[in-house]
Write a protein that holds these residues in place. Sequence first.
Motif, PDB file in Angstrom:
ATOM      1  N   THR A   1      23.955 -78.826   7.288  1.00  0.00           N
ATOM      2  CA  THR A   1      22.891 -78.115   6.581  1.00  0.00           C
ATOM      3  C   THR A   1      22.331 -78.887   5.384  1.00  0.00           C
TER       4      THR A   1
ATOM      5  N   LEU B   1      18.428 -79.507   4.260  1.00  0.00           N
ATOM      6  CA  LEU B   1      17.909 -79.216   2.923  1.00  0.00           C
ATOM      7  C   LEU B   1      17.069 -80.387   2.430  1.00  0.00           C
TER       8      LEU B   1
ATOM      9  N   CYS C   1      18.253 -86.548  -2.409  1.00  0.00           N
ATOM     10  CA  CYS C   1      18.274 -86.519  -0.942  1.00  0.00           C
ATOM     11  C   CYS C   1      18.931 -87.771  -0.372  1.00  0.00           C
TER      12      CYS C   1
END
Length: 310
Positions: free
Chosen positions: A225, A229, A279
Amino acid sequence: MKKLSIIVPCFNEEEVVNTFYEVVGKELEKENITLEFLFIDDGSKDKTLKILKELHKKDEKVRYISFARNFGKEAGVYAGLKECTGDYAVVMDADLQHDPKLLPKMIHILKDSEYETVAVRRVNRKGEGLRGFLSKMFFKFMNKLSGLDTKSGEMDYRMMSRKMIDAILLMSEYNRFSKGIFSWVGFETKWLEQENIERSLGTSKWSFKSLVKYSLQGITAFSTTPLVLASFLGILFCIIAFIMIIVVVIKTLCFGEDVAGFPTLICCIFLIGGLQLFCLGIIGEYLSKMYLEVKNRPIYIAKETSEDNE
Ligand code: UDP
Ligand code: MG
Protein backbone atom coordinates in the motif's frame (compact mmCIF):
# COMPACT_ATOMS: atom_id res chain seq x y z
CA MET A 1 2.22 -41.21 21.35
CA LYS A 2 2.32 -37.72 19.87
CA LYS A 3 5.35 -35.49 20.28
CA LEU A 4 5.45 -31.80 21.15
CA SER A 5 8.44 -29.61 20.31
CA ILE A 6 8.92 -26.56 22.51
CA ILE A 7 10.83 -23.96 20.54
CA VAL A 8 12.54 -21.27 22.61
CA PRO A 9 14.59 -18.46 21.06
CA CYS A 10 17.13 -17.27 23.66
CA PHE A 11 19.31 -14.19 23.51
CA ASN A 12 21.32 -13.61 26.68
CA GLU A 13 18.88 -15.52 28.86
CA GLU A 14 21.26 -17.15 31.36
CA GLU A 15 19.04 -16.10 34.27
CA VAL A 16 15.90 -17.77 33.04
CA VAL A 17 16.71 -20.82 30.91
CA ASN A 18 16.89 -23.29 33.79
CA THR A 19 13.72 -22.02 35.42
CA PHE A 20 11.95 -22.16 32.08
CA TYR A 21 12.95 -25.77 31.56
CA GLU A 22 11.78 -26.77 35.03
CA VAL A 23 8.50 -24.87 35.04
CA VAL A 24 7.44 -26.04 31.59
CA GLY A 25 8.55 -29.62 32.25
CA LYS A 26 6.51 -29.71 35.43
CA GLU A 27 3.47 -28.27 33.73
CA LEU A 28 3.46 -31.02 31.11
CA GLU A 29 4.42 -33.91 33.40
CA LYS A 30 0.96 -35.36 33.49
CA GLU A 31 0.22 -34.95 29.81
CA ASN A 32 0.25 -38.02 27.65
CA ILE A 33 2.75 -36.56 25.20
CA THR A 34 6.47 -36.87 24.41
CA LEU A 35 8.44 -33.65 24.79
CA GLU A 36 11.33 -32.10 22.94
CA PHE A 37 12.88 -28.84 24.07
CA LEU A 38 14.58 -27.01 21.23
CA PHE A 39 16.47 -23.96 22.45
CA ILE A 40 17.85 -21.54 19.89
CA ASP A 41 20.82 -19.65 21.23
CA ASP A 42 20.71 -16.49 19.16
CA GLY A 43 24.36 -15.50 19.49
CA SER A 44 24.19 -14.90 23.25
CA LYS A 45 27.19 -13.23 24.84
CA ASP A 46 26.54 -14.66 28.31
CA LYS A 47 26.46 -18.22 29.66
CA THR A 48 23.26 -19.26 27.87
CA LEU A 49 25.02 -21.77 25.62
CA LYS A 50 26.91 -23.31 28.51
CA ILE A 51 23.68 -23.80 30.44
CA LEU A 52 22.03 -25.33 27.38
CA LYS A 53 24.90 -27.78 27.02
CA GLU A 54 24.55 -28.83 30.64
CA LEU A 55 20.81 -29.29 30.22
CA HIS A 56 21.38 -31.40 27.11
CA LYS A 57 23.81 -33.60 28.99
CA LYS A 58 21.34 -34.06 31.83
CA ASP A 59 18.27 -34.63 29.69
CA GLU A 60 18.37 -35.89 26.13
CA LYS A 61 14.95 -34.34 25.44
CA VAL A 62 16.77 -31.00 25.39
CA ARG A 63 18.29 -29.98 22.05
CA TYR A 64 19.86 -26.71 21.06
CA ILE A 65 21.03 -24.82 18.02
CA SER A 66 23.59 -22.09 18.54
CA PHE A 67 23.82 -19.30 15.99
CA ALA A 68 27.14 -17.90 14.81
CA ARG A 69 25.92 -14.40 15.72
CA ASN A 70 22.73 -12.64 16.71
CA PHE A 71 20.31 -13.17 13.82
CA GLY A 72 17.18 -11.96 15.59
CA LYS A 73 14.21 -13.72 17.11
CA GLU A 74 12.46 -14.32 13.78
CA ALA A 75 15.45 -16.28 12.53
CA GLY A 76 15.39 -18.25 15.78
CA VAL A 77 11.74 -19.16 15.30
CA TYR A 78 12.43 -20.27 11.73
CA ALA A 79 15.39 -22.42 12.77
CA GLY A 80 13.28 -24.01 15.50
CA LEU A 81 10.40 -24.85 13.20
CA LYS A 82 12.80 -26.21 10.60
CA GLU A 83 14.70 -28.49 12.96
CA CYS A 84 11.93 -29.61 15.29
CA THR A 85 10.69 -33.19 15.01
CA GLY A 86 7.38 -33.00 16.87
CA ASP A 87 3.86 -33.59 15.59
CA TYR A 88 3.10 -30.28 17.26
CA ALA A 89 5.33 -27.33 17.97
CA VAL A 90 4.91 -24.41 20.30
CA VAL A 91 6.95 -21.21 20.14
CA MET A 92 7.62 -19.63 23.53
CA ASP A 93 9.75 -16.85 25.02
CA ALA A 94 12.37 -17.91 27.52
CA ASP A 95 11.36 -15.29 30.08
CA LEU A 96 8.12 -17.05 31.14
CA GLN A 97 5.99 -14.16 29.89
CA HIS A 98 4.11 -16.82 27.96
CA ASP A 99 2.03 -18.57 30.59
CA PRO A 100 3.02 -22.29 30.63
CA LYS A 101 -0.25 -23.12 32.40
CA LEU A 102 -2.00 -22.75 29.06
CA LEU A 103 0.05 -25.52 27.44
CA PRO A 104 -2.15 -28.51 28.43
CA LYS A 105 -5.23 -26.68 27.18
CA MET A 106 -3.52 -25.90 23.89
CA ILE A 107 -2.52 -29.52 23.39
CA HIS A 108 -6.09 -30.67 23.99
CA ILE A 109 -7.49 -28.20 21.51
CA LEU A 110 -5.13 -29.37 18.77
CA LYS A 111 -5.73 -33.02 19.56
CA ASP A 112 -9.48 -32.93 19.90
CA SER A 113 -10.68 -30.30 17.46
CA GLU A 114 -10.33 -29.28 13.86
CA TYR A 115 -8.04 -26.35 14.66
CA GLU A 116 -4.49 -26.55 13.30
CA THR A 117 -3.22 -23.77 15.54
CA VAL A 118 -3.85 -22.17 18.94
CA ALA A 119 -2.45 -18.75 19.80
CA VAL A 120 -2.49 -16.58 22.87
CA ARG A 121 -3.50 -12.96 23.12
CA ARG A 122 -2.62 -10.60 25.92
CA VAL A 123 -5.74 -9.05 27.35
CA ASN A 124 -4.50 -6.23 29.52
CA ARG A 125 -1.45 -4.21 28.88
CA LYS A 126 -1.03 -2.97 32.41
CA GLY A 127 2.55 -2.13 33.21
CA GLU A 128 3.39 -1.27 29.63
CA GLY A 129 1.97 2.23 29.24
CA LEU A 130 2.86 4.07 26.07
CA ARG A 131 4.41 1.02 24.45
CA GLY A 132 1.18 -0.91 24.77
CA PHE A 133 -0.81 1.90 23.24
CA LEU A 134 1.59 2.30 20.32
CA SER A 135 1.52 -1.42 19.70
CA LYS A 136 -2.29 -1.41 19.59
CA MET A 137 -2.28 1.41 17.05
CA PHE A 138 0.31 -0.39 15.01
CA PHE A 139 -1.74 -3.55 14.67
CA LYS A 140 -4.81 -1.58 13.60
CA PHE A 141 -2.78 0.27 10.98
CA MET A 142 -1.00 -2.88 9.83
CA ASN A 143 -4.23 -4.83 9.31
CA LYS A 144 -5.75 -1.96 7.35
CA LEU A 145 -2.73 -1.73 5.08
CA SER A 146 -2.09 -5.40 4.49
CA GLY A 147 -5.49 -7.03 4.76
CA LEU A 148 -4.01 -9.50 7.24
CA ASP A 149 -5.77 -10.48 10.42
CA THR A 150 -3.22 -9.97 13.17
CA LYS A 151 -4.69 -9.37 16.60
CA SER A 152 -3.77 -6.57 18.93
CA GLY A 153 -2.04 -8.08 21.93
CA GLU A 154 -1.01 -11.06 19.84
CA MET A 155 2.18 -12.57 21.22
CA ASP A 156 4.47 -14.99 19.49
CA TYR A 157 3.03 -17.71 21.72
CA ARG A 158 1.47 -20.23 19.40
CA MET A 159 1.12 -23.96 19.13
CA MET A 160 0.62 -25.54 15.73
CA SER A 161 0.25 -28.84 14.01
CA ARG A 162 2.73 -30.38 11.59
CA LYS A 163 0.55 -29.24 8.70
CA MET A 164 0.95 -25.62 9.68
CA ILE A 165 4.67 -25.98 10.45
CA ASP A 166 5.25 -27.31 6.94
CA ALA A 167 3.21 -24.47 5.46
CA ILE A 168 5.29 -21.90 7.33
CA LEU A 169 8.53 -23.51 6.20
CA LEU A 170 7.42 -23.07 2.59
CA MET A 171 7.75 -19.33 3.20
CA SER A 172 11.48 -19.05 2.99
CA GLU A 173 11.67 -15.27 2.77
CA TYR A 174 14.53 -13.41 4.34
CA ASN A 175 12.47 -10.57 5.81
CA ARG A 176 10.49 -12.56 8.29
CA PHE A 177 7.57 -11.12 10.20
CA SER A 178 6.10 -14.05 12.12
CA LYS A 179 2.76 -12.52 12.99
CA GLY A 180 2.17 -11.81 9.32
CA ILE A 181 3.36 -15.24 8.26
CA PHE A 182 1.10 -17.01 10.77
CA SER A 183 -1.86 -15.06 9.46
CA TRP A 184 -0.91 -15.41 5.79
CA VAL A 185 -0.77 -19.22 5.70
CA GLY A 186 -4.39 -19.32 6.77
CA PHE A 187 -5.64 -22.12 9.06
CA GLU A 188 -8.22 -20.85 11.49
CA THR A 189 -6.67 -19.86 14.80
CA LYS A 190 -8.21 -20.69 18.15
CA TRP A 191 -7.50 -17.71 20.42
CA LEU A 192 -6.80 -18.06 24.11
CA GLU A 193 -6.24 -15.16 26.46
CA GLN A 194 -3.80 -14.47 29.23
CA GLU A 195 -3.07 -11.58 31.53
CA ASN A 196 0.10 -9.63 30.91
CA ILE A 197 2.96 -11.14 32.90
CA GLU A 198 6.01 -9.08 33.76
CA ARG A 199 9.33 -10.53 32.69
CA SER A 200 10.55 -12.87 35.48
CA LEU A 201 14.25 -11.97 35.30
CA GLY A 202 16.67 -10.26 32.97
CA THR A 203 15.70 -7.40 30.69
CA SER A 204 13.68 -7.06 27.52
CA LYS A 205 15.88 -7.36 24.47
CA TRP A 206 13.83 -4.84 22.54
CA SER A 207 14.91 -1.23 22.41
CA PHE A 208 12.51 1.42 21.12
CA LYS A 209 14.58 1.66 17.96
CA SER A 210 14.37 -2.05 17.28
CA LEU A 211 10.60 -1.94 17.81
CA VAL A 212 10.20 0.84 15.24
CA LYS A 213 12.35 -1.14 12.82
CA TYR A 214 10.26 -4.24 13.49
CA SER A 215 7.03 -2.34 12.82
CA LEU A 216 8.31 -0.97 9.52
CA GLN A 217 9.47 -4.42 8.54
CA GLY A 218 6.02 -5.76 9.33
CA ILE A 219 4.44 -3.25 7.00
CA THR A 220 6.83 -3.61 4.09
CA ALA A 221 6.89 -7.40 4.34
CA PHE A 222 3.15 -7.77 3.94
CA SER A 223 1.79 -4.70 2.27
CA THR A 224 2.48 -2.74 -0.90
CA THR A 225 0.00 0.00 0.00
CA PRO A 226 2.75 2.58 0.72
CA LEU A 227 3.81 2.27 -2.92
CA VAL A 228 0.26 3.02 -4.00
CA LEU A 229 0.35 6.04 -1.69
CA ALA A 230 3.42 7.29 -3.58
CA SER A 231 1.62 7.04 -6.93
CA PHE A 232 -1.49 8.61 -5.46
CA LEU A 233 0.42 11.62 -4.16
CA GLY A 234 2.14 11.93 -7.52
CA ILE A 235 -1.17 12.05 -9.37
CA LEU A 236 -2.68 14.46 -6.86
CA PHE A 237 0.17 16.92 -7.24
CA CYS A 238 0.08 16.66 -11.05
CA ILE A 239 -3.57 17.66 -10.98
CA ILE A 240 -2.86 20.57 -8.64
CA ALA A 241 0.06 21.69 -10.82
CA PHE A 242 -2.12 21.50 -13.94
CA ILE A 243 -4.80 23.68 -12.37
CA MET A 244 -2.16 26.13 -11.16
CA ILE A 245 -0.67 26.42 -14.67
CA ILE A 246 -4.04 27.29 -16.15
CA VAL A 247 -4.72 29.83 -13.40
CA VAL A 248 -1.29 31.44 -13.80
CA VAL A 249 -1.53 31.64 -17.60
CA ILE A 250 -4.98 33.20 -17.50
CA LYS A 251 -3.94 35.58 -14.75
CA THR A 252 -0.85 36.68 -16.65
CA LEU A 253 -2.82 37.20 -19.88
CA CYS A 254 -5.51 39.25 -18.16
CA PHE A 255 -3.55 41.22 -15.58
CA GLY A 256 0.00 41.18 -16.86
CA GLU A 257 3.03 39.82 -15.13
CA ASP A 258 4.12 40.86 -11.67
CA VAL A 259 7.26 39.78 -9.87
CA ALA A 260 5.63 39.22 -6.49
CA GLY A 261 4.94 35.67 -5.29
CA PHE A 262 8.48 34.67 -4.42
CA PRO A 263 7.56 33.15 -0.99
CA THR A 264 4.78 31.07 -2.58
CA LEU A 265 7.21 29.81 -5.16
CA ILE A 266 9.78 28.78 -2.58
CA CYS A 267 7.12 27.03 -0.50
CA CYS A 268 5.93 25.06 -3.52
CA ILE A 269 9.46 24.02 -4.44
CA PHE A 270 10.15 22.82 -0.92
CA LEU A 271 6.84 21.00 -0.63
CA ILE A 272 7.15 19.19 -3.91
CA GLY A 273 10.83 18.43 -3.36
CA GLY A 274 10.00 16.98 0.03
CA LEU A 275 7.21 14.87 -1.37
CA GLN A 276 9.43 13.53 -4.11
CA LEU A 277 12.06 12.50 -1.61
CA PHE A 278 9.42 10.92 0.61
CA CYS A 279 8.12 8.80 -2.27
CA LEU A 280 11.62 7.89 -3.31
CA GLY A 281 12.19 6.81 0.27
CA ILE A 282 9.18 4.48 0.13
CA ILE A 283 10.41 2.96 -3.11
CA GLY A 284 13.90 2.66 -1.62
CA GLU A 285 12.49 0.79 1.35
CA TYR A 286 10.98 -1.85 -0.90
CA LEU A 287 14.01 -1.92 -3.14
CA SER A 288 16.25 -2.65 -0.17
CA LYS A 289 13.97 -5.50 0.86
CA MET A 290 14.12 -6.88 -2.68
CA TYR A 291 17.88 -6.53 -2.67
CA LEU A 292 18.12 -8.69 0.43
CA GLU A 293 15.64 -11.26 -0.90
CA VAL A 294 17.37 -11.51 -4.27
CA LYS A 295 20.70 -12.23 -2.65
CA ASN A 296 19.03 -15.30 -1.23
CA ARG A 297 21.18 -15.40 1.86
CA PRO A 298 20.51 -18.04 4.49
CA ILE A 299 18.19 -16.93 7.30
CA TYR A 300 20.64 -18.10 9.95
CA ILE A 301 24.04 -19.73 10.32
CA ALA A 302 24.41 -22.34 13.03
CA LYS A 303 27.79 -22.63 14.67
CA GLU A 304 26.92 -25.60 16.82
CA THR A 305 24.01 -27.91 17.59
CA SER A 306 23.34 -30.55 20.22
CA GLU A 307 23.68 -33.27 17.57
CA ASP A 308 27.22 -32.20 16.65
CA ASN A 309 29.15 -34.54 18.92
CA GLU A 310 26.93 -37.56 18.67
N1 UDP B 1 15.25 -12.98 21.46
C1 UDP B 1 16.07 -13.59 20.52
N2 UDP B 1 16.87 -12.81 19.74
C2 UDP B 1 16.88 -11.45 19.82
C3 UDP B 1 16.01 -10.84 20.75
C4 UDP B 1 15.20 -11.64 21.55
O1 UDP B 1 16.10 -14.82 20.41
O2 UDP B 1 17.63 -10.81 19.09
C5 UDP B 1 14.38 -13.82 22.32
C6 UDP B 1 14.54 -13.58 23.81
O3 UDP B 1 15.58 -14.33 24.36
C7 UDP B 1 13.20 -14.01 24.37
C8 UDP B 1 12.25 -13.65 23.23
O4 UDP B 1 13.05 -13.53 22.07
O5 UDP B 1 13.13 -15.39 24.60
C9 UDP B 1 11.48 -12.39 23.51
O6 UDP B 1 12.39 -11.36 23.85
P1 UDP B 1 12.07 -10.28 24.97
O7 UDP B 1 11.52 -10.96 26.18
O8 UDP B 1 13.30 -9.48 25.14
O9 UDP B 1 10.95 -9.43 24.24
P2 UDP B 1 9.58 -8.88 24.85
O10 UDP B 1 8.99 -9.96 25.71
O11 UDP B 1 9.97 -7.68 25.61
O12 UDP B 1 8.75 -8.60 23.65
MG1 MG C 1 9.75 -11.01 27.09
